[in-house]
Design an enzyme around this catalytic site. Structure first.
Site, PDB file in Angstrom:
ATOM      1  N   GLU A  81      -6.637 -20.851 -16.063  1.00  0.00           N
ATOM      2  CA  GLU A  81      -7.333 -20.224 -15.616  1.00  0.00           C
ATOM      3  C   GLU A  81      -8.644 -20.988 -15.783  1.00  0.00           C
ATOM      4  O   GLU A  81      -8.984 -21.653 -16.934  1.00  0.00           O
ATOM      5  CB  GLU A  81      -7.566 -18.839 -16.216  1.00  0.00           C
ATOM      6  CG  GLU A  81      -8.761 -17.960 -15.940  1.00  0.00           C
ATOM      7  CD  GLU A  81      -8.546 -16.649 -16.549  1.00  0.00           C
ATOM      8  OE1 GLU A  81      -7.668 -16.117 -16.833  1.00  0.00           O
ATOM      9  OE2 GLU A  81      -9.587 -15.976 -16.699  1.00  0.00           O
ATOM     10  N   ASP A  83     -12.976 -20.335 -15.345  1.00  0.00           N
ATOM     11  CA  ASP A  83     -13.932 -19.289 -15.111  1.00  0.00           C
ATOM     12  C   ASP A  83     -15.327 -19.508 -15.045  1.00  0.00           C
ATOM     13  O   ASP A  83     -15.805 -20.143 -15.631  1.00  0.00           O
ATOM     14  CB  ASP A  83     -13.841 -18.448 -16.378  1.00  0.00           C
ATOM     15  CG  ASP A  83     -12.405 -17.694 -16.733  1.00  0.00           C
ATOM     16  OD1 ASP A  83     -11.676 -17.299 -15.802  1.00  0.00           O
ATOM     17  OD2 ASP A  83     -12.215 -17.108 -17.714  1.00  0.00           O
ATOM     18  N   GLU A  85     -18.089 -16.192 -14.991  1.00  0.00           N
ATOM     19  CA  GLU A  85     -18.368 -14.994 -15.422  1.00  0.00           C
ATOM     20  C   GLU A  85     -19.929 -14.622 -15.574  1.00  0.00           C
ATOM     21  O   GLU A  85     -20.480 -15.699 -16.283  1.00  0.00           O
ATOM     22  CB  GLU A  85     -17.521 -14.464 -16.698  1.00  0.00           C
ATOM     23  CG  GLU A  85     -16.057 -14.498 -16.330  1.00  0.00           C
ATOM     24  CD  GLU A  85     -15.416 -13.804 -17.692  1.00  0.00           C
ATOM     25  OE1 GLU A  85     -16.142 -13.613 -18.842  1.00  0.00           O
ATOM     26  OE2 GLU A  85     -14.194 -13.308 -17.480  1.00  0.00           O
ATOM     27  N   HIS A  98     -20.971 -17.470 -17.938  1.00  0.00           N
ATOM     28  CA  HIS A  98     -20.250 -17.579 -18.973  1.00  0.00           C
ATOM     29  C   HIS A  98     -18.942 -18.690 -18.254  1.00  0.00           C
ATOM     30  O   HIS A  98     -18.584 -18.168 -17.288  1.00  0.00           O
ATOM     31  CB  HIS A  98     -19.584 -16.069 -19.662  1.00  0.00           C
ATOM     32  CG  HIS A  98     -18.384 -16.345 -20.483  1.00  0.00           C
ATOM     33  ND1 HIS A  98     -18.610 -16.262 -21.848  1.00  0.00           N
ATOM     34  CD2 HIS A  98     -17.195 -16.477 -20.061  1.00  0.00           C
ATOM     35  CE1 HIS A  98     -17.371 -16.267 -22.044  1.00  0.00           C
ATOM     36  NE2 HIS A  98     -16.484 -16.578 -21.543  1.00  0.00           N
ATOM     37  N   GLY A 179     -23.715  -8.170 -26.659  1.00  0.00           N
ATOM     38  CA  GLY A 179     -22.475  -7.993 -27.715  1.00  0.00           C
ATOM     39  C   GLY A 179     -22.093  -6.390 -27.793  1.00  0.00           C
ATOM     40  O   GLY A 179     -21.449  -5.669 -28.451  1.00  0.00           O
TER      41      GLY A 179
END
Length: 262
Positions: A81, A83, A85, A98, A179
């Site tokens: 994968e 990514d 994000e 991200h 978070g």
């Protein structure tokens, strides 16, 4: 080998119960998220190496708790994968971009960035160049991250499993914003992200074989030239906010081997 533009031709809406829409004769795709569900799509083709471009305009305003994704992924329990994000935030605060790379089901290779523009005001181009030697992440043609093949020191590299282009918009307020301390404000929904100007200059995987050879395309042996390395350094010096290779607390047995090859 090259696929251009039309979402009707190259993509399937995979979930969302009507929340994903292909518009403008296939030139625009929108994903939306409300309290009941998000939505997503994926490419009809699988690809093994290529240069993939997609223009995205992210959820505007208060997008805290939402995640918009655009990535390549193979099938199975030992998947590969690559990514992008985009982690939403309170109105006026920057998105966090991200990035991560998985090989054979193992990830934990995150780098995170702030962007140097408002990604909700207009479309911007997010690109993945993936060849047997390296993966380069680009934003509007500027390299932000390079992940090199480190098989020579025993680190698996995604190069044997074909991947589909996949995207989704979903609620991740248990972790996405600060978070998980900032939750999704559902009074702002539906949240909508938009996609356009897809281009895959890539090797299509069909019936167990690739459609192109190693010498058939400009990106197959592409690496960063001196100008691109300077741009990469500029991004990493000014906009990088997390790098797994500089987080020894997370890896008490020692940093991952590939961190010496970056």
């Amino acid at each position: 080998m090259a696929s251009y533009g039309n979402f009707n031709e190259y993509f399937d809406i995979t979930w969302g119960d009507g929340r994903a829409k292909i518009l403008n004769n296939g030139e625009l795709l929108t994903l939306s998220l409300d309290k009941a569900s998000g939505s997503g799509f994926e490419s009809k083709n699988e690809y093994l190496f290529g240069n993939i471009d997609m223009q995205l305009k992210l959820v505007p305003g208060n997008s805290a708790g939402t995640v918009t994704t655009y990535y390549l992924r193979s099938q199975g329990s030992t998947w590969d994968e690559i990514d992008f994000e985009f982690l939403g935030n309170l109105s006026g605060d920057p998105y966090i971009l991200h990035t991560n790379v998985y090989s054979q089901g193992y990830g934990k290779r995150e780098q995170e960035f702030y962007l140097w523009f408002d990604p909700t005001a207009d479309f911007h181009t997010y690109s993945i160049l993936w060849n047997p030697q390296r993966i380069i992440f680009y934003v509007d043609g500027t390299p932000i991250r390079e992940y090199k093949n480190s098989e020579s020191i025993g680190v698996p590299f995604p190069k044997n499993q074909p991947m589909r282009i996949t995207s989704s918009l979903w609620n991740a307020d248990d972790w996405a914003t600060r978070g998980g301390r900032v939750k999704t404000d559902w009074t702002q929904s539906p949240f909508t992200a938009s996609y356009t100007n897809f281009k895959a200059d890539a090797c299509v995987w069909s019936d167990g074989a690739s459609t192109c050879s190693s010498n058939s395309t400009w990106w197959f042996s592409r690496e960063l030239d001196s100008t691109s390395k300077e741009k990469l350094k500029w991004v990493q010096n000014n906009y990088l906010i997390y790098n797994y290779c500089t987080d020894p607390k997370r890896f008490p047995q020692g940093l991952p081997l590939e961190c010496n090859n970056s």
